[in-house]
Scaffold this motif. Structure first.
Motif, PDB file in Angstrom:
ATOM      1  N   VAL A 235      38.476  49.715  74.436  1.00  0.00           N
ATOM      2  CA  VAL A 235      39.165  51.002  74.536  1.00  0.00           C
ATOM      3  C   VAL A 235      38.349  51.971  75.383  1.00  0.00           C
ATOM      4  O   VAL A 235      37.124  51.882  75.439  1.00  0.00           O
ATOM      5  CB  VAL A 235      39.426  51.649  73.145  1.00  0.00           C
TER       6      VAL A 235
ATOM      7  N   ALA B 283      39.185  50.054  68.294  1.00  0.00           N
ATOM      8  CA  ALA B 283      37.762  49.863  68.592  1.00  0.00           C
ATOM      9  C   ALA B 283      37.082  49.057  67.487  1.00  0.00           C
ATOM     10  O   ALA B 283      36.305  48.127  67.769  1.00  0.00           O
ATOM     11  CB  ALA B 283      37.073  51.206  68.781  1.00  0.00           C
TER      12      ALA B 283
ATOM     13  N   GLU C 189      43.829  59.521  67.789  1.00  0.00           N
ATOM     14  CA  GLU C 189      42.432  59.295  67.413  1.00  0.00           C
ATOM     15  C   GLU C 189      42.298  58.139  66.429  1.00  0.00           C
ATOM     16  O   GLU C 189      41.403  57.305  66.540  1.00  0.00           O
ATOM     17  CB  GLU C 189      41.840  60.571  66.814  1.00  0.00           C
TER      18      GLU C 189
ATOM     19  N   PHE D  67      43.470  51.143  76.719  1.00  0.00           N
ATOM     20  CA  PHE D  67      42.936  49.939  76.080  1.00  0.00           C
ATOM     21  C   PHE D  67      43.389  48.732  76.880  1.00  0.00           C
ATOM     22  O   PHE D  67      44.263  48.833  77.745  1.00  0.00           O
ATOM     23  CB  PHE D  67      43.360  49.848  74.603  1.00  0.00           C
TER      24      PHE D  67
ATOM     25  N   GLU E 272      37.557  56.180  76.480  1.00  0.00           N
ATOM     26  CA  GLU E 272      37.324  57.434  75.775  1.00  0.00           C
ATOM     27  C   GLU E 272      38.613  58.251  75.698  1.00  0.00           C
ATOM     28  O   GLU E 272      39.521  58.067  76.511  1.00  0.00           O
ATOM     29  CB  GLU E 272      36.251  58.249  76.501  1.00  0.00           C
ATOM     30  N   LEU E 273      38.678  59.186  74.743  1.00  0.00           N
ATOM     31  CA  LEU E 273      39.784  60.140  74.706  1.00  0.00           C
ATOM     32  C   LEU E 273      39.698  61.003  75.957  1.00  0.00           C
ATOM     33  O   LEU E 273      38.607  61.427  76.346  1.00  0.00           O
ATOM     34  CB  LEU E 273      39.702  61.017  73.461  1.00  0.00           C
TER      35      LEU E 273
ATOM     36  N   PHE F 134      44.171  57.814  75.872  1.00  0.00           N
ATOM     37  CA  PHE F 134      43.100  56.837  76.038  1.00  0.00           C
ATOM     38  C   PHE F 134      43.726  55.546  76.546  1.00  0.00           C
ATOM     39  O   PHE F 134      44.941  55.365  76.468  1.00  0.00           O
ATOM     40  CB  PHE F 134      42.296  56.610  74.738  1.00  0.00           C
TER      41      PHE F 134
ATOM     42  N   ARG G  97      42.940  54.774  68.248  1.00  0.00           N
ATOM     43  CA  ARG G  97      41.779  54.426  69.076  1.00  0.00           C
ATOM     44  C   ARG G  97      40.646  53.862  68.225  1.00  0.00           C
ATOM     45  O   ARG G  97      40.051  52.829  68.546  1.00  0.00           O
ATOM     46  CB  ARG G  97      41.292  55.635  69.861  1.00  0.00           C
TER      47      ARG G  97
END
Length: 140
Positions: free
Chosen positions: A98, A92, A85, A113, A100-101, A111, A88
């Motif tokens: 990126v 971002a 998290e 990217f 979404e989870l 995730f 990410r």
């Protein structure tokens, strides 16, 4: 275990601009440059040697799977969902594209990217057991 191949030593990634890409991988992912010229850059990243190879614009390492979806060819690992998290969010905020989870129905979360050339990468929240066994014991 009777393995014929022991590890992946090098991954090659097509990029259109060596200087721009090398700086991006350093700034965004914390890679270290081992060598660079006009046609390639050799990086240390995630316990592996990554070669950025100058290629025509529009080319990348992605492929289309049977469902017609663009797929990544590399999954990076981090140590836990909180690390995932944080990474990410950090990417971002740093203007990296990126996804979404995701819960893909297996342990952990993921995730995706993209680098400046559209190379798509995956990140998974679980370190492989062999990696933990080999490197975590050195910490304690």
């Amino acid at each position: 275990m009777n393995e014929k191949l022991w590890r992946i030593g090098t991954t090659y990634i097509p990029v259109s601009d060596i200087e721009l890409s090398a700086n991006w991988y350093l700034e965004k992912l914390g890679a270290r440059v081992n060598y660079q010229d006009d046609d390639k850059c050799i990086l240390d990243l995630a316990n592996q040697s990554i070669f950025l190879v100058r290629s025509p614009s529009g080319q990348n390492a992605n492929f289309i799977d049977l469902a017609g979806e663009e797929h990544f060819s590399i999954t990076f690992e981090v140590d836990g969902v909180k690390s995932l998290e944080f990474l990410r969010l950090e990417l971002a905020v740093d203007d990296v594209r990126v996804g979404e989870l995701e819960d893909r129905g297996h342990a952990g979360r993921n995730f995706v990217f993209y680098d400046p050339d559209g190379n798509k990468f995956d990140v998974w929240s679980e370190l492989s057991p062999r990696f933990k066994e080999k490197y975590r014991l050195l910490e304690g």
